[in-house]
Scaffold this motif. Structure first.
Motif, PDB file in Angstrom:
ATOM      1  N   MET A 240       0.838  -1.204   0.000  1.00  0.00           N
ATOM      2  CA  MET A 240       0.000   0.000   0.000  1.00  0.00           C
ATOM      3  C   MET A 240       0.876   1.258   0.000  1.00  0.00           C
ATOM      4  O   MET A 240       1.880   1.326   0.687  1.00  0.00           O
ATOM      5  CB  MET A 240      -0.870  -0.026   1.272  1.00  0.00           C
ATOM      6  CG  MET A 240      -1.858   1.111   1.377  1.00  0.00           C
ATOM      7  SD  MET A 240      -2.709   1.109   2.996  1.00  0.00           S
ATOM      8  CE  MET A 240      -3.919  -0.176   2.777  1.00  0.00           C
ATOM      9  N   ASN A 241       0.495   2.252  -0.806  1.00  0.00           N
ATOM     10  CA  ASN A 241       1.165   3.554  -0.773  1.00  0.00           C
ATOM     11  C   ASN A 241       0.733   4.303   0.475  1.00  0.00           C
ATOM     12  O   ASN A 241      -0.438   4.260   0.858  1.00  0.00           O
ATOM     13  CB  ASN A 241       0.730   4.401  -1.975  1.00  0.00           C
ATOM     14  CG  ASN A 241       1.127   3.782  -3.293  1.00  0.00           C
ATOM     15  OD1 ASN A 241       2.303   3.723  -3.616  1.00  0.00           O
ATOM     16  ND2 ASN A 241       0.142   3.311  -4.060  1.00  0.00           N
ATOM     17  N   ILE A 242       1.669   4.998   1.089  1.00  0.00           N
ATOM     18  CA  ILE A 242       1.339   5.822   2.251  1.00  0.00           C
ATOM     19  C   ILE A 242       1.687   7.273   1.926  1.00  0.00           C
ATOM     20  O   ILE A 242       2.811   7.571   1.506  1.00  0.00           O
ATOM     21  CB  ILE A 242       2.121   5.356   3.502  1.00  0.00           C
ATOM     22  CG1 ILE A 242       1.828   3.879   3.810  1.00  0.00           C
ATOM     23  CG2 ILE A 242       1.767   6.248   4.701  1.00  0.00           C
ATOM     24  CD1 ILE A 242       0.381   3.556   4.161  1.00  0.00           C
ATOM     25  N   LEU A 243       0.708   8.145   2.114  1.00  0.00           N
ATOM     26  CA  LEU A 243       0.915   9.569   1.832  1.00  0.00           C
ATOM     27  C   LEU A 243       0.765  10.376   3.114  1.00  0.00           C
ATOM     28  O   LEU A 243      -0.163  10.136   3.897  1.00  0.00           O
ATOM     29  CB  LEU A 243      -0.118  10.045   0.805  1.00  0.00           C
ATOM     30  CG  LEU A 243      -0.020   9.400  -0.584  1.00  0.00           C
ATOM     31  CD1 LEU A 243      -1.253   9.769  -1.416  1.00  0.00           C
ATOM     32  CD2 LEU A 243       1.249   9.843  -1.296  1.00  0.00           C
ATOM     33  N   LYS A 244       1.661  11.307   3.305  1.00  0.00           N
ATOM     34  CA  LYS A 244       1.589  12.162   4.501  1.00  0.00           C
ATOM     35  C   LYS A 244       0.480  13.182   4.316  1.00  0.00           C
ATOM     36  O   LYS A 244       0.257  13.694   3.215  1.00  0.00           O
ATOM     37  CB  LYS A 244       2.919  12.865   4.710  1.00  0.00           C
ATOM     38  CG  LYS A 244       4.010  11.923   5.129  1.00  0.00           C
ATOM     39  CD  LYS A 244       5.144  12.700   5.786  1.00  0.00           C
ATOM     40  CE  LYS A 244       6.279  11.768   6.127  1.00  0.00           C
ATOM     41  NZ  LYS A 244       7.457  12.019   5.300  1.00  0.00           N
ATOM     42  N   SER A 245      -0.169  13.478   5.423  1.00  0.00           N
ATOM     43  CA  SER A 245      -1.340  14.332   5.341  1.00  0.00           C
ATOM     44  C   SER A 245      -1.577  15.039   6.675  1.00  0.00           C
ATOM     45  O   SER A 245      -1.003  14.657   7.693  1.00  0.00           O
ATOM     46  CB  SER A 245      -2.534  13.449   4.973  1.00  0.00           C
ATOM     47  OG  SER A 245      -3.725  14.134   5.121  1.00  0.00           O
ATOM     48  N   GLU A 246      -2.452  16.026   6.641  1.00  0.00           N
ATOM     49  CA  GLU A 246      -2.755  16.779   7.860  1.00  0.00           C
ATOM     50  C   GLU A 246      -4.260  16.965   7.953  1.00  0.00           C
ATOM     51  O   GLU A 246      -4.931  17.187   6.933  1.00  0.00           O
ATOM     52  CB  GLU A 246      -2.058  18.146   7.775  1.00  0.00           C
ATOM     53  CG  GLU A 246      -2.185  18.980   9.015  1.00  0.00           C
ATOM     54  CD  GLU A 246      -1.694  20.408   8.777  1.00  0.00           C
ATOM     55  OE1 GLU A 246      -1.997  21.264   9.591  1.00  0.00           O
ATOM     56  OE2 GLU A 246      -1.015  20.650   7.751  1.00  0.00           O
ATOM     57  N   VAL A 247      -4.796  16.883   9.155  1.00  0.00           N
ATOM     58  CA  VAL A 247      -6.218  17.136   9.351  1.00  0.00           C
ATOM     59  C   VAL A 247      -6.423  18.649   9.302  1.00  0.00           C
ATOM     60  O   VAL A 247      -5.804  19.383  10.066  1.00  0.00           O
ATOM     61  CB  VAL A 247      -6.690  16.596  10.721  1.00  0.00           C
ATOM     62  CG1 VAL A 247      -8.170  16.899  10.939  1.00  0.00           C
ATOM     63  CG2 VAL A 247      -6.416  15.106  10.833  1.00  0.00           C
ATOM     64  N   VAL A 248      -7.249  19.123   8.379  1.00  0.00           N
ATOM     65  CA  VAL A 248      -7.464  20.573   8.302  1.00  0.00           C
ATOM     66  C   VAL A 248      -8.835  20.979   8.825  1.00  0.00           C
ATOM     67  O   VAL A 248      -9.045  22.127   9.190  1.00  0.00           O
ATOM     68  CB  VAL A 248      -7.256  21.136   6.869  1.00  0.00           C
ATOM     69  CG1 VAL A 248      -5.801  21.067   6.480  1.00  0.00           C
ATOM     70  CG2 VAL A 248      -8.131  20.425   5.859  1.00  0.00           C
ATOM     71  N   ASP A 249      -9.757  20.042   8.890  1.00  0.00           N
ATOM     72  CA  ASP A 249     -11.074  20.394   9.415  1.00  0.00           C
ATOM     73  C   ASP A 249     -11.768  19.148   9.939  1.00  0.00           C
ATOM     74  O   ASP A 249     -11.577  18.050   9.425  1.00  0.00           O
ATOM     75  CB  ASP A 249     -11.920  21.037   8.298  1.00  0.00           C
ATOM     76  CG  ASP A 249     -13.058  21.871   8.870  1.00  0.00           C
ATOM     77  OD1 ASP A 249     -13.047  22.097  10.105  1.00  0.00           O
ATOM     78  OD2 ASP A 249     -13.929  22.273   8.098  1.00  0.00           O
ATOM     79  N   LEU A 250     -12.553  19.328  10.991  1.00  0.00           N
ATOM     80  CA  LEU A 250     -13.291  18.211  11.567  1.00  0.00           C
ATOM     81  C   LEU A 250     -14.706  18.685  11.824  1.00  0.00           C
ATOM     82  O   LEU A 250     -14.904  19.723  12.461  1.00  0.00           O
ATOM     83  CB  LEU A 250     -12.687  17.824  12.922  1.00  0.00           C
ATOM     84  CG  LEU A 250     -11.415  16.993  12.916  1.00  0.00           C
ATOM     85  CD1 LEU A 250     -10.706  17.174  14.250  1.00  0.00           C
ATOM     86  CD2 LEU A 250     -11.739  15.534  12.681  1.00  0.00           C
ATOM     87  N   GLN A 251     -15.685  17.964  11.298  1.00  0.00           N
ATOM     88  CA  GLN A 251     -17.080  18.318  11.586  1.00  0.00           C
ATOM     89  C   GLN A 251     -17.862  17.051  11.797  1.00  0.00           C
ATOM     90  O   GLN A 251     -18.120  16.317  10.851  1.00  0.00           O
ATOM     91  CB  GLN A 251     -17.662  19.140  10.439  1.00  0.00           C
ATOM     92  CG  GLN A 251     -17.260  20.589  10.584  1.00  0.00           C
ATOM     93  CD  GLN A 251     -17.919  21.489   9.586  1.00  0.00           C
ATOM     94  OE1 GLN A 251     -18.680  21.051   8.739  1.00  0.00           O
ATOM     95  NE2 GLN A 251     -17.627  22.772   9.692  1.00  0.00           N
ATOM     96  N   GLY A 252     -18.219  16.787  13.058  1.00  0.00           N
ATOM     97  CA  GLY A 252     -18.913  15.543  13.364  1.00  0.00           C
ATOM     98  C   GLY A 252     -18.071  14.368  12.960  1.00  0.00           C
ATOM     99  O   GLY A 252     -16.905  14.263  13.337  1.00  0.00           O
TER     100      GLY A 252
END
Ligand SMILES: Nc1ncnc2c1ncn2[C@@H]1O[C@H](COP(=O)(O)OP(=O)(O)OP(=O)(O)O)[C@@H](O)[C@H]1O
Ligand SMILES: [Mg+2]
Length: 366
Positions: A240-252
């Protein structure tokens, strides 16, 4: 019929602990496959179950009976190794009969068991041959036959096919699948490095790492719902490819994240506890990509092809995505033409996107 329980099994050589408290319940007749990187303790655990190694602490329970101190020959377990070590001066028949003769089994009983095992393994025609007149696959079948004639309650295999060439491996794997069907009550534990063997033979796969169990599940569960990054990358080929990421918004239950390659994803996650700004990893299998722009409902990735690997039926494209140091692998059909330095656009269906928190644990996605 036998249930096998491993309860907090630890194994140390001198001061060095190899297995760190293994808990596992195996049901009668189950086919369990152990996988994990070299040196993670698979053979050590198998040998401990067989009684060839002592267990440092914990309990091995077979059919309700604690087996830690029971002699290997009294456990009702047969083991088949990678190197099959047949007696070169004995015929196939004698090789299979030898253990029973030593144990004082009556001659007619030996004969019946050897012939039954030979029939299961399609060795009937070779009973009078010496091992040197057999192919590698046939020799390995004799080694399996030698284990079958003991009527084991539990059958242990330690990479039995790894010395065989590709075609023989496939043929012998099919023999083992048939063997399982012909001995439905016998519990089998099978160690392999081969993904196809693991996926096709196992009722359940146990993934080990560094003397710990990472996850236990059916092949489909491990493939579709890996519990963590390690299992995600260990099960499936190419990984599996793994990509770095960041949570920018959370709603429910909805989470928006921005990948380092610039793509934004909306993920429905059931796990709370993540917060804005947190680093997460996004996992995408090479086979879950679709080349083209898609119909607008799936996230679109764009990159440049660095390498094309032709495998006949499929091609693996090694793609540079902007902002990513590691290649992203795309599995494409074998027909289309791709070239190095060519731009490529592909989409991934939302249901095929995996997410993992900073500890590597899967973020459950609905
Ligand atoms: N008799 C021994 N004495 C000391 N260390 C040992 C002994 N046998 C195995 N080990 C160590 O225990 C660890 C686990 O070995 P084991 O053979 O169980 O790994 P494995 O998962 O079967 O690996 P592979 O996939 O390469 O067969 C390794 O670090 C190995 O060096
Ligand atoms: Mg091993």
């Amino acid at each position: 019929m036998v249930d096998l329980s491993l309860r907090n099994i630890r194994k140390a050589y001198a001061d060095f602990e190899i297995l760190h408290g293994i808990d596992l319940d195996i049901k009668s007749g189950e086919f369990i496959v152990f996988v994990g990187p070299s040196g993670c303790g698979k053979s050590t655990l198998l040998r401990s179950i067989a009684g060839l190694e002592s267990i440092t602490s914990g309990d091995l329970v077979i059919d309700g009976e604690r087996m830690n101190a029971v002699a290997p020959s009294k456990r009702g377990i047969s083991m088949v190794f990678q190197s099959y070590a047949l007696y070169p001066h004995m015929t196939v028949y004698e090789n299979m009969a030898f253990g029973l003769r030593i144990a004082g089994t009556p001659k007619h009983e030996i004969d019946a068991r050897v012939r039954k095992a030979a029939a299961i393994l399609q060795l009937d025609k070779y009973l009078e041959r010496l091992p040197k007149a057999l192919s590698g696959g046939q020799r390995q079948r004799v080694a399996i036959g030698r284990a079958i004639v003991r009527n084991p309650r539990v059958f242990l295999f330690d990479e039995p096919l790894s010395n065989l060439d590709a075609a023989l491996r496939v043929a012998t794997r099919i023999e083992i699948a048939k063997l399982k069907q012909s001995m439905p009550d016998v519990t089998m534990i099978y160690v392999t490095h081969d993904q196809v063997e693991a996926m096709t033979l196992a009722d359940r796969i146990v993934v080990f790492k560094d003397g710990y169990i990472e996850q236990v599940g059916t092949p489909t569960e491990l493939y579709r719902k890996p519990a963590n990054l390690f299992v995600a990358q260990f099960i499936g080929s190419p990984a599996m490819n793994i990509l770095k990421s960041e949570v920018v918004d959370l709603q429910g239950a909805s989470m928006r994240c921005r990948l380092d390659c610039g793509v934004s994803l909306d993920i429905e996650a059931t796990q709370s506890g993540l917060s804005r700004g947190e680093a997460i990893s996004i996992g995408i299998r090479p086979e879950n990509t679709r080349i083209g722009e898609g119909n607008g409902t799936s996230p679109v990735f764009t990159g440049v092809i660095d390498l094309v690997e032709h495998l006949g039926e499929v091609q693996i494209l090694y793609v540079d995505l902007p902002g990513c140091s590691e290649k992203f692998l795309v599995k494409a059909d074998g027909e289309s033409t791709f070239a190095r330095m060519q731009d490529i656009t592909f989409t991934v269906h939302h249901r095929d996107i995996h997410a993992f928190d900073a500890n590597g644990s899967a973020v459950t996605i609905r």
